[in-house]
Structures are given as structure tokens and as C-alpha cells.
Write a protein that holds these residues in place. Structure first.
Motif, PDB file in Angstrom:
ATOM      1  N   LYS A   1       0.875  -1.397   0.235  1.00  0.00           N
ATOM      2  CA  LYS A   1      -0.147   0.002   0.055  1.00  0.00           C
ATOM      3  C   LYS A   1       0.832   1.306   0.017  1.00  0.00           C
ATOM      4  O   LYS A   1       0.477   2.228  -0.623  1.00  0.00           O
ATOM      5  CB  LYS A   1      -0.904  -0.144   1.247  1.00  0.00           C
ATOM      6  CG  LYS A   1      -1.855   1.034   1.183  1.00  0.00           C
ATOM      7  CD  LYS A   1      -2.885   0.933   2.389  1.00  0.00           C
ATOM      8  CE  LYS A   1      -3.807   2.154   2.525  1.00  0.00           C
ATOM      9  NZ  LYS A   1      -3.281   3.470   2.253  1.00  0.00           N
ATOM     10  N   LYS A   2       2.061   1.089   0.646  1.00  0.00           N
ATOM     11  CA  LYS A   2       2.641   2.444   0.955  1.00  0.00           C
ATOM     12  C   LYS A   2       3.290   2.847  -0.527  1.00  0.00           C
ATOM     13  O   LYS A   2       3.359   4.032  -0.881  1.00  0.00           O
ATOM     14  CB  LYS A   2       3.789   2.062   1.735  1.00  0.00           C
ATOM     15  CG  LYS A   2       4.705   3.261   2.446  1.00  0.00           C
ATOM     16  CD  LYS A   2       5.479   2.858   3.763  1.00  0.00           C
ATOM     17  CE  LYS A   2       6.458   4.160   3.711  1.00  0.00           C
ATOM     18  NZ  LYS A   2       7.527   3.539   4.566  1.00  0.00           N
ATOM     19  N   PHE A   3       3.796   1.864  -1.260  1.00  0.00           N
ATOM     20  CA  PHE A   3       4.284   2.196  -2.545  1.00  0.00           C
ATOM     21  C   PHE A   3       3.214   2.668  -3.447  1.00  0.00           C
ATOM     22  O   PHE A   3       3.596   3.613  -4.277  1.00  0.00           O
ATOM     23  CB  PHE A   3       5.070   1.010  -3.114  1.00  0.00           C
ATOM     24  CG  PHE A   3       5.928   1.146  -4.327  1.00  0.00           C
ATOM     25  CD1 PHE A   3       6.958   2.266  -4.578  1.00  0.00           C
ATOM     26  CD2 PHE A   3       5.627   0.614  -5.461  1.00  0.00           C
ATOM     27  CE1 PHE A   3       7.393   2.398  -5.654  1.00  0.00           C
ATOM     28  CE2 PHE A   3       6.011   0.942  -6.762  1.00  0.00           C
ATOM     29  CZ  PHE A   3       7.048   2.057  -6.945  1.00  0.00           C
TER      30      PHE A   3
ATOM     31  N   ALA B   1       0.610   6.768  -6.623  1.00  0.00           N
ATOM     32  CA  ALA B   1      -0.705   7.365  -7.042  1.00  0.00           C
ATOM     33  C   ALA B   1      -0.505   8.846  -6.678  1.00  0.00           C
ATOM     34  O   ALA B   1      -0.798   9.745  -7.497  1.00  0.00           O
ATOM     35  CB  ALA B   1      -1.986   6.845  -6.273  1.00  0.00           C
ATOM     36  N   GLU B   2       0.211   9.255  -5.556  1.00  0.00           N
ATOM     37  CA  GLU B   2       0.365  10.758  -5.116  1.00  0.00           C
ATOM     38  C   GLU B   2       1.196  11.324  -6.422  1.00  0.00           C
ATOM     39  O   GLU B   2       1.189  12.583  -6.752  1.00  0.00           O
ATOM     40  CB  GLU B   2       0.859  10.838  -3.816  1.00  0.00           C
ATOM     41  CG  GLU B   2       0.654  11.867  -3.281  1.00  0.00           C
ATOM     42  CD  GLU B   2       1.139  11.974  -1.879  1.00  0.00           C
ATOM     43  OE1 GLU B   2       1.412  13.124  -1.135  1.00  0.00           O
ATOM     44  OE2 GLU B   2       1.566  10.832  -1.224  1.00  0.00           O
ATOM     45  N   ALA B   3       2.370  10.798  -6.511  1.00  0.00           N
ATOM     46  CA  ALA B   3       3.134  11.017  -7.465  1.00  0.00           C
ATOM     47  C   ALA B   3       2.573  11.524  -9.003  1.00  0.00           C
ATOM     48  O   ALA B   3       3.019  12.428  -9.437  1.00  0.00           O
ATOM     49  CB  ALA B   3       4.295  10.493  -7.770  1.00  0.00           C
TER      50      ALA B   3
ATOM     51  N   ASP C   1      -6.922   6.551 -12.824  1.00  0.00           N
ATOM     52  CA  ASP C   1      -7.701   7.934 -12.618  1.00  0.00           C
ATOM     53  C   ASP C   1      -6.905   8.889 -12.204  1.00  0.00           C
ATOM     54  O   ASP C   1      -7.290   9.781 -12.235  1.00  0.00           O
ATOM     55  CB  ASP C   1      -8.934   7.293 -11.453  1.00  0.00           C
ATOM     56  CG  ASP C   1      -9.966   6.280 -12.188  1.00  0.00           C
ATOM     57  OD1 ASP C   1     -10.028   6.399 -13.292  1.00  0.00           O
ATOM     58  OD2 ASP C   1     -10.635   5.886 -11.538  1.00  0.00           O
ATOM     59  N   ALA C   2      -5.835   8.488 -11.371  1.00  0.00           N
ATOM     60  CA  ALA C   2      -4.876   9.673 -11.052  1.00  0.00           C
ATOM     61  C   ALA C   2      -4.297  10.391 -12.250  1.00  0.00           C
ATOM     62  O   ALA C   2      -3.791  11.456 -12.046  1.00  0.00           O
ATOM     63  CB  ALA C   2      -3.932   8.798 -10.190  1.00  0.00           C
ATOM     64  N   GLY C   3      -4.142   9.673 -13.603  1.00  0.00           N
ATOM     65  CA  GLY C   3      -3.635  10.414 -14.697  1.00  0.00           C
ATOM     66  C   GLY C   3      -2.637   9.662 -15.293  1.00  0.00           C
ATOM     67  O   GLY C   3      -2.222  10.274 -16.357  1.00  0.00           O
ATOM     68  N   GLY C   4      -2.254   8.363 -14.888  1.00  0.00           N
ATOM     69  CA  GLY C   4      -1.536   7.456 -15.789  1.00  0.00           C
ATOM     70  C   GLY C   4      -2.163   6.921 -16.919  1.00  0.00           C
ATOM     71  O   GLY C   4      -3.299   6.629 -17.025  1.00  0.00           O
TER      72      GLY C   4
END
Ligand code: 5AD
Length: 383
Positions: free
Chosen positions: A127-129, A134-136, A172-175
Motif C-alpha cells: 500500500k505504501k508504494f 498514485a500521489e506522484a 484515474d490519477a492520470g497515468g
């Protein structure tokens, strides 16, 4: 074909009419592909190369698109038998870049006019990675918009097999592109180079999920694997077509001494370079409008390998953007180039190399493959 094959002159290089005719065929069969991949004489290889370059220029133009490559983490949960950062490799320093590091790389890509970037890592589903990636992606989309590139950098992800939900979240994040190499499409060979918990079928299933979600999908294979035949490689090209793949990244297999395949017999270096270049050409001849990367592994075996890849039909290069101090900790194979150059040095070296290959650099463009653009247009048509 025999030694009496007539040769004609193309500029200063001799090439054979037989191979020129074969390469120019409308629809190449499996046997045709095997024959092309088996080209050995310089005039036969040149005929294939020249036709592949012609097909590339006619279908995709002369632009070379750049994807800044950021190696976000060298930790890996997999134990692939060929890979230098496999889980059981004890001597690897396992690092994970911070969000700030990744964003700094992204800003540098944007400043250099590289239209997009690739976030690659060992395979990690923790999850951490995934939260970090996703944040990046979210930040990169928001922070790399510019006058020249109002939509910001294009983002390709290459972080291995994940669940549907993870793929969807990152999309959904943009990738918008995802690379997942199939490594080989011969299921028996796949089983020989992977532990039993990794299956060919589950990788194919992941490629299907990526397509369903809406990514532009990339895959690829290693060339010159122990026991791999020309027929296997021809099958790989047919697989790319069958699965409607948009982007291909493939390169020569390079045995890593600290892996179980470190001593496995494989073709010698010139043979693997020849095969890798002919795979690029044959894939271009068969699939025409896809993006094909000229990979770092080619350059690892031949100092001008990437330029040769461009001349054999490739149109994408992935310049190294990872911070210099972690590059040596991400060595999938020995001989990785550009280990101690910084991104700026890589940039000027690359510009020179691309111009030397007689091509133009496609700056400030996502550089989606023509194949993906055509599919999008088809999908947008009212039923
Ligand atoms: N030689 C060449 N390519 C390799 N890769 C991993 N290990 C090696 C090796 N020893 C490739 C695999 C993987 C990609 C990230 O790097 O195809 O999918």
C-alpha cells in the motif's frame, strides 16, 4: 536463397532484392517473420532495415519521442530468474525515491521538453508504494502544465502486475500508458525463466485489464533467451498484433552473473544484437503504426545500439532521469550505460545521437502511438 542472390545497390550499401521483396510484402506470415529474423548476410539485413525504416517514416514520421525514465524503487517482490534486482539478490541496495525526488525528476523532464515520463520500479503491490505512485502521478499532472504543454507530461507506468483496482486507481490519477512486458510468449519458456507463482496466463490477464481500463498498453520481450527460437520470436510479434498492443519495448537478454540464468547458454553478443535489431525491424514491418522503443539494453551491448535501433524502425527513446546516486542500485543486467552521468549530460548526448541517426526530436509532445490514436478515433465513432 543462395550465394547467387542478386544484389543491387542502395546508396553505398549493397542489399539483396530477395529480402527487399520479402520485407515489402503486404501481410507477413509467421514463416516470413522467421525468415526475416534469420537474415545473416549484411545485404539481407540491410534490405530488411531499409524497408523497416521506410515503413516507419511513412506511418509514424521522423520524430523520436522521449520518455524520461525514473526508477522509483529497486525493491521487488518477484524472483524472476534473469533479473538483477530479483527478491533473492542479497547484494542489491533497495531504495525507494521520495515523492519530492520523483517530482524533481518530473520537473526536469518538463524543463527539457521531454513530452512524457515513465515511472518504473521493481514489482511492489504494498500500500505504501502504491500510495506513493498514485500521489506522484496526481502531482505530476498538476505541476508540469506549461504553455508548451498545457496538459502536462504524459505518464507511463511500469510497475508490474497489480490488481484491477490498483490499475484503475493509477489510471484515474492520470497515468495513461502502462508497460508490462510478457518477456516471451512461449508459455514453456516463460515457465523456465520465472518461479511457479508467476504465470504466463496471469500476465496476459493483466494486459487485458489494462486495455479494458483505457490505458495505452505496451508490452515486449527479451531477445536471445536461453532456448528461445526464431519461431518463438515470430510468435511474439504475432502476439503483439493479436492483443492490439500500442507500444513495444524489447531488448537483448543480458545474463546477470548473480542470477540463476547467469551462466545459461545464450547466443553470443553480436548474435543477440543482430536478433534484437531484426526484431525491431520485423515488428515495424508487421505492425506498422505502433511505437517501438530503442532500449537501454541494446546500448548496454553496443555503444551505438540505440541509434541502430532507430535506424531499424524504433521511434521512442527513454533517457535516464533517475538521480545519479541510485542508478547503480537499479541494475537489471550488467553493463547498464549512463551510470554516472547526470540528466543534463544524458540530454545533450542523446540529442546528438538522435540527430546523428538523421531524425528529429519530438519535444513537448506525449507522442502517443499512431495505432492508439486510430483506435481512439474508431472508439469515438457513434455506433
Ligand atoms: N537482460 C535483459 N533484460 C532484462 N530485464 C530484466 N532482466 C533482464 C536481463 N537480465 C528486462 C525485463 C523486464 C524489464 C524491466 O527489464 O524484460 O520486464
Amino acid at each position: 536463397m543462395n550465394s547467387c542472390t542478386p544484389t543491387i545497390r542502395n546508396g553505398s550499401r549493397p542489399f539483396s532484392e530477395d529480402f527487399a521483396r520479402l520485407a515489402a510484402q503486404e501481410s507477413l506470415s509467421r514463416q516470413d517473420l522467421v525468415k526475416i529474423l534469420g537474415a545473416k548476410k549484411p545485404e539481407d539485413i540491410e534490405a530488411v532495415r531499409a524497408e523497416a525504416e521506410r515503413v516507419l517514416l511513412a506511418n509514424c514520421g521522423d520524430g523520436v519521442f522521449l520518455r524520461g525514465l525514473v526508477e522509483a524503487s529497486s525493491a521487488c517482490a518477484c524472483d524472476c530468474l534473469y533479473c538483477g534486482i530479483r527478491k533473492s539478490s542479497r547484494d542489491v541496495n533497495r531504495y525507494t525515491l521520495s515523492l519530492d525526488d520523483i517530482l524533481a525528476c518530473a520537473r526536469q523532464c518538463a524543463d527539457y521538453g521531454y513530452g512524457s515520463m515513465v515511472i518504473q520500479s521493481g514489482e511492489r503491490a504494498d500500500k505504501k508504494f502504491i500510495d506513493l505512485v498514485a500521489e506522484a502521478v496526481t502531482h505530476i499532472k498538476a505541476e508540469t502544465r506549461s504553455e508548451q504543454q498545457p496538459d502536462g507530461l504524459g505518464i507511463t507506468l511500469c510497475i508490474g502486475q497489480q490488481t484491477y483496482d490498483t490499475y484503475k486507481r493509477l489510471f484515474d490519477a492520470g497515468g495513461h500508458r502502462y508497460l508490462l512486458r510478457i518477456e516471451t510468449t512461449n508459455p514453456e519458456l516463460f515457465a523456465k525463466i520465472h518461479p511457479s507463482d508467476q504465470t504466463f496466463e496471469s500476465r496476459v490477464e493483466c494486459l487485458g485489464m489494462l486495455r479494458d481500463i483505457g490505458y495505452q498498453v505496451g508490452t515486449g520481450v527479451m531477445i536471445g533467451l536461453p532456448g528461445q527460437t526464431l519461431d518463438d520470436l515470430a510468435g511474439d510479434i504475432l502476439f503483439f498484433g493479436k492483443y492490439d498492443i500500442d507500444m513495444i519495448g524489447m531488448g537483448p537478454f543480458i545474463p546477470h552473473p548473480d542470477t540463476p540464468l547467469g551462466d545459461a547458454p545464450c547466443p553470443d553478443v553480436p548474435e543477440r544484437i543482430r536478433l534484437a535489431l531484426l526484431m525491431i525491424a520485423a515488428t515495424r514491418l508487421k505492425l506498422r503504426d505502433v511505437n517501438i522503443a530503442s532500449t537501454t539494453a541494446l546500448q548496454a551491448l553496443d555503444p551505438v545500439g540505440r541509434e541502430k535501433g532507430l535506424k531499424f524502425g524504433a521511434n521512442v527513446i527513454m533517457p535516464q532521469m533517475s538521480p545519479t546516486d541510485v542508478r547503480a542500485d537499479y541494475q537489471l543486467y550488467p553493463g547498464k550505460p549512463c551510470l554516472d552521468e547526470n540528466a543534463k549530460e544524458c540530454q545533450s548526448c542523446l540529442n546528438m545521437r538522435i540527430e546523428f541517426a538523421g531524425r528529429k526530436i519530438g519535444l513537448y509532445a506525449w507522442g502517443d502511438s499512431k495505432h492508439a490514436v486510430k483506435r481512439r478515433k474508431r472508439d469515438d465513432q457513434p455506433a
